[in-house]
Design a protein around this motif. Structure first.
Motif, PDB file in Angstrom:
ATOM      1  N   GLU A  11      26.063  35.044  41.512  1.00 16.66           N
ATOM      2  CA  GLU A  11      26.087  34.150  42.671  1.00 16.66           C
ATOM      3  C   GLU A  11      26.657  32.789  42.291  1.00 16.66           C
ATOM      4  O   GLU A  11      26.174  32.127  41.381  1.00 16.66           O
ATOM      5  CB  GLU A  11      24.669  33.983  43.216  1.00 16.66           C
ATOM      6  CG  GLU A  11      24.585  33.222  44.499  1.00 16.66           C
ATOM      7  CD  GLU A  11      24.592  34.124  45.709  1.00 16.66           C
ATOM      8  OE1 GLU A  11      24.895  33.616  46.786  1.00 16.66           O
ATOM      9  OE2 GLU A  11      24.306  35.323  45.576  1.00 16.66           O
ATOM     10  N   GLY A  12      27.720  32.391  42.973  1.00 15.45           N
ATOM     11  CA  GLY A  12      28.331  31.089  42.757  1.00 15.45           C
ATOM     12  C   GLY A  12      29.216  30.974  41.530  1.00 15.45           C
ATOM     13  O   GLY A  12      29.784  29.917  41.281  1.00 15.45           O
ATOM     14  N   LEU A  13      29.342  32.032  40.743  1.00 13.77           N
ATOM     15  CA  LEU A  13      30.133  31.977  39.512  1.00 13.77           C
ATOM     16  C   LEU A  13      31.513  32.617  39.663  1.00 13.77           C
ATOM     17  O   LEU A  13      32.414  32.331  38.879  1.00 13.77           O
ATOM     18  CB  LEU A  13      29.380  32.676  38.377  1.00 13.77           C
ATOM     19  CG  LEU A  13      27.987  32.120  38.060  1.00 13.77           C
ATOM     20  CD1 LEU A  13      27.296  33.002  37.033  1.00 13.77           C
ATOM     21  CD2 LEU A  13      28.089  30.680  37.584  1.00 13.77           C
ATOM     22  N   LEU A  14      31.650  33.505  40.599  1.00 11.80           N
ATOM     23  CA  LEU A  14      32.900  34.245  40.781  1.00 11.80           C
ATOM     24  C   LEU A  14      33.336  34.129  42.232  1.00 11.80           C
ATOM     25  O   LEU A  14      32.507  33.859  43.102  1.00 11.80           O
ATOM     26  CB  LEU A  14      32.685  35.728  40.414  1.00 11.80           C
ATOM     27  CG  LEU A  14      32.409  36.000  38.948  1.00 11.80           C
ATOM     28  CD1 LEU A  14      32.067  37.474  38.741  1.00 11.80           C
ATOM     29  CD2 LEU A  14      33.580  35.609  38.077  1.00 11.80           C
ATOM     30  N   PRO A  15      34.583  34.311  42.549  1.00  8.75           N
ATOM     31  CA  PRO A  15      35.649  34.927  41.758  1.00  8.75           C
ATOM     32  C   PRO A  15      36.310  33.931  40.806  1.00  8.75           C
ATOM     33  O   PRO A  15      36.192  32.713  40.949  1.00  8.75           O
ATOM     34  CB  PRO A  15      36.643  35.403  42.808  1.00  8.75           C
ATOM     35  CG  PRO A  15      36.469  34.446  43.937  1.00  8.75           C
ATOM     36  CD  PRO A  15      35.010  34.062  43.921  1.00  8.75           C
ATOM     37  N   LEU A  16      37.024  34.506  39.851  1.00 13.80           N
ATOM     38  CA  LEU A  16      37.758  33.752  38.849  1.00 13.80           C
ATOM     39  C   LEU A  16      39.168  34.324  38.803  1.00 13.80           C
ATOM     40  O   LEU A  16      39.338  35.546  38.745  1.00 13.80           O
ATOM     41  CB  LEU A  16      37.064  33.921  37.494  1.00 13.80           C
ATOM     42  CG  LEU A  16      37.705  33.319  36.264  1.00 13.80           C
ATOM     43  CD1 LEU A  16      37.734  31.795  36.374  1.00 13.80           C
ATOM     44  CD2 LEU A  16      36.938  33.739  35.021  1.00 13.80           C
ATOM     45  N   GLN A  17      40.179  33.449  38.853  1.00 11.51           N
ATOM     46  CA  GLN A  17      41.564  33.904  38.785  1.00 11.51           C
ATOM     47  C   GLN A  17      42.273  33.181  37.658  1.00 11.51           C
ATOM     48  O   GLN A  17      42.239  31.947  37.585  1.00 11.51           O
ATOM     49  CB  GLN A  17      42.284  33.669  40.102  1.00 11.51           C
ATOM     50  CG  GLN A  17      41.718  34.514  41.225  1.00 11.51           C
ATOM     51  CD  GLN A  17      42.484  34.349  42.519  1.00 11.51           C
ATOM     52  OE1 GLN A  17      42.951  33.272  42.836  1.00 11.51           O
ATOM     53  NE2 GLN A  17      42.602  35.439  43.270  1.00 11.51           N
ATOM     54  N   ILE A  18      42.889  33.970  36.775  1.00 13.47           N
ATOM     55  CA  ILE A  18      43.647  33.425  35.652  1.00 13.47           C
ATOM     56  C   ILE A  18      44.891  34.283  35.457  1.00 13.47           C
ATOM     57  O   ILE A  18      44.791  35.495  35.249  1.00 13.47           O
ATOM     58  CB  ILE A  18      42.809  33.417  34.350  1.00 13.47           C
ATOM     59  CG1 ILE A  18      41.582  32.515  34.507  1.00 13.47           C
ATOM     60  CG2 ILE A  18      43.661  32.992  33.154  1.00 13.47           C
ATOM     61  CD1 ILE A  18      40.615  32.558  33.339  1.00 13.47           C
ATOM     62  N   ALA A  19      46.048  33.663  35.551  1.00  5.38           N
ATOM     63  CA  ALA A  19      47.336  34.301  35.245  1.00  5.38           C
ATOM     64  C   ALA A  19      47.525  35.658  35.933  1.00  5.38           C
ATOM     65  O   ALA A  19      47.935  36.627  35.308  1.00  5.38           O
ATOM     66  CB  ALA A  19      47.498  34.442  33.732  1.00  5.38           C
ATOM     67  N   GLY A  20      47.234  35.713  37.209  1.00  6.27           N
ATOM     68  CA  GLY A  20      47.438  36.950  37.955  1.00  6.27           C
ATOM     69  C   GLY A  20      46.305  37.950  37.847  1.00  6.27           C
ATOM     70  O   GLY A  20      46.346  39.011  38.460  1.00  6.27           O
ATOM     71  N   LEU A  21      45.300  37.648  37.060  1.00  2.56           N
ATOM     72  CA  LEU A  21      44.116  38.507  36.943  1.00  2.56           C
ATOM     73  C   LEU A  21      43.008  37.929  37.812  1.00  2.56           C
ATOM     74  O   LEU A  21      42.856  36.712  37.910  1.00  2.56           O
ATOM     75  CB  LEU A  21      43.616  38.555  35.496  1.00  2.56           C
ATOM     76  CG  LEU A  21      44.481  39.300  34.502  1.00  2.56           C
ATOM     77  CD1 LEU A  21      44.073  38.939  33.089  1.00  2.56           C
ATOM     78  CD2 LEU A  21      44.367  40.794  34.730  1.00  2.56           C
ATOM     79  N   THR A  22      42.241  38.806  38.420  1.00  2.00           N
ATOM     80  CA  THR A  22      41.102  38.381  39.229  1.00  2.00           C
ATOM     81  C   THR A  22      39.849  39.072  38.724  1.00  2.00           C
ATOM     82  O   THR A  22      39.841  40.284  38.506  1.00  2.00           O
ATOM     83  CB  THR A  22      41.315  38.743  40.714  1.00  2.00           C
ATOM     84  OG1 THR A  22      42.498  38.109  41.183  1.00  2.00           O
ATOM     85  CG2 THR A  22      40.134  38.292  41.558  1.00  2.00           C
ATOM     86  N   LEU A  23      38.818  38.289  38.524  1.00  2.00           N
ATOM     87  CA  LEU A  23      37.503  38.811  38.180  1.00  2.00           C
ATOM     88  C   LEU A  23      36.579  38.440  39.332  1.00  2.00           C
ATOM     89  O   LEU A  23      36.462  37.269  39.686  1.00  2.00           O
ATOM     90  CB  LEU A  23      36.989  38.192  36.871  1.00  2.00           C
ATOM     91  CG  LEU A  23      35.604  38.649  36.414  1.00  2.00           C
ATOM     92  CD1 LEU A  23      35.598  40.137  36.072  1.00  2.00           C
ATOM     93  CD2 LEU A  23      35.149  37.825  35.211  1.00  2.00           C
ATOM     94  N   HIS A  24      35.983  39.451  39.946  1.00  2.00           N
ATOM     95  CA  HIS A  24      35.052  39.177  41.034  1.00  2.00           C
ATOM     96  C   HIS A  24      33.830  40.075  40.909  1.00  2.00           C
ATOM     97  O   HIS A  24      33.865  41.100  40.233  1.00  2.00           O
ATOM     98  CB  HIS A  24      35.718  39.345  42.412  1.00  2.00           C
ATOM     99  CG  HIS A  24      36.144  40.751  42.714  1.00  2.00           C
ATOM    100  ND1 HIS A  24      37.352  41.264  42.343  1.00  2.00           N
ATOM    101  CD2 HIS A  24      35.505  41.744  43.351  1.00  2.00           C
ATOM    102  CE1 HIS A  24      37.445  42.524  42.731  1.00  2.00           C
ATOM    103  NE2 HIS A  24      36.332  42.846  43.348  1.00  2.00           N
ATOM    104  N   GLU A  25      32.767  39.633  41.553  1.00  2.00           N
ATOM    105  CA  GLU A  25      31.552  40.441  41.561  1.00  2.00           C
ATOM    106  C   GLU A  25      31.739  41.564  42.560  1.00  2.00           C
ATOM    107  O   GLU A  25      32.213  41.344  43.678  1.00  2.00           O
ATOM    108  CB  GLU A  25      30.351  39.581  41.941  1.00  2.00           C
ATOM    109  CG  GLU A  25      29.029  40.297  41.793  1.00  2.00           C
ATOM    110  CD  GLU A  25      27.837  39.363  41.919  1.00  2.00           C
ATOM    111  OE1 GLU A  25      26.797  39.695  41.328  1.00  2.00           O
ATOM    112  OE2 GLU A  25      27.940  38.325  42.593  1.00  2.00           O
ATOM    113  N   ALA A  26      31.404  42.768  42.141  1.00  2.00           N
ATOM    114  CA  ALA A  26      31.506  43.915  43.042  1.00  2.00           C
ATOM    115  C   ALA A  26      30.483  43.744  44.159  1.00  2.00           C
ATOM    116  O   ALA A  26      29.418  43.144  43.965  1.00  2.00           O
ATOM    117  CB  ALA A  26      31.256  45.211  42.288  1.00  2.00           C
ATOM    118  N   LYS A  27      30.822  44.249  45.312  1.00  2.00           N
ATOM    119  CA  LYS A  27      29.918  44.184  46.459  1.00  2.00           C
ATOM    120  C   LYS A  27      28.580  44.820  46.081  1.00  2.00           C
ATOM    121  O   LYS A  27      28.543  45.920  45.533  1.00  2.00           O
ATOM    122  CB  LYS A  27      30.556  44.945  47.625  1.00  2.00           C
ATOM    123  CG  LYS A  27      29.702  45.029  48.853  1.00  2.00           C
ATOM    124  CD  LYS A  27      30.376  45.878  49.921  1.00  2.00           C
ATOM    125  CE  LYS A  27      29.358  46.274  50.969  1.00  2.00           C
ATOM    126  NZ  LYS A  27      29.805  47.413  51.736  1.00  2.00           N
TER     127      LYS A  27
END
Length: 181
Positions: A11-27
């Motif tokens: 919660e509140g930490l993601l999503p994160l985007q770096i150089a075309g990559l995305t890290l997100h919390e799964a639903k």
């Protein structure tokens, strides 16, 4: 009286985007381990297909239906993601709700395989680890489940208590990968 609010692991930490990559919390979904009773694997597979439209996954595999996914989660164990398990499955397997105990993140984008190669001692190249493949492995210094959910997409599952550590390790690996090119 204090009012408690449910929060996801990231919660509140993601999503994160770096150089075309995305890290997100799964639903957030219901997560249930399914461990077949001795001699009941075939009956469980049939009941799981009837109830949820998918069968038991093979070792290092997964199966999916419209609203459900089952991933191999260890010897004689699967993790059902999505729906509440049909009550009839309990006659063939031990069903344990794991929904609040795990954190699930998805790493998506060209380079996701290279980023995970910095953390996991397994060959995750598409030629060796096809879409739908899954493995229980080390991710840096913690145990994780890694499932390829697309050509350039992975679902990574760790104990909820390790969510921030995994996030830190993934961010560091993403930054290192981005810096090389």
């Amino acid at each position: 009286m204090a009012e408690l609010l449910a929060k996801t692991a990231c919660e509140g930490l993601l999503p994160l985007q770096i150089a075309g990559l995305t890290l997100h919390e799964a639903k957030p979904v219901t997560m249930t381990t399914i461990a077949a009773y001795t001699g009941q694997a075939a009956a469980l597979d049939k009941a799981l297909k009837a109830a949820h439209g998918l069968g038991l996954p093979t070792v290092n595999g997964s199966s999916a239906a419209s609203d459900a996914r089952a991933i191999w989660f260890g010897r004689d164990m699967a993790l059902l993601l999505g729906p509440e398990p049909d009550a009839g499955l309990a006659q063939y397997a031990a069903l344990t709700d794991q929904s609040q105990g795990w954190a699930m993140m998805e790493l998506v984008g060209d380079g996701a395989t290279d980023v995970l190669a910095r953390l996991c001692p397994v060959d995750l190249r598409l030629s060796q680890f096809a879409v739908g493949a899954t493995v229980r492995t080390e991710a840096r210094h913690m145990m994780a489940s890694v499932t390829r959910v697309g050509e350039d997409a992975f679902m990574i599952t760790v104990f909820r208590s390790m969510a921030r550590t995994l996030l830190h390790d993934l961010k560091t690996a993403m930054e290192a990968w981005a810096a090389r090119g």
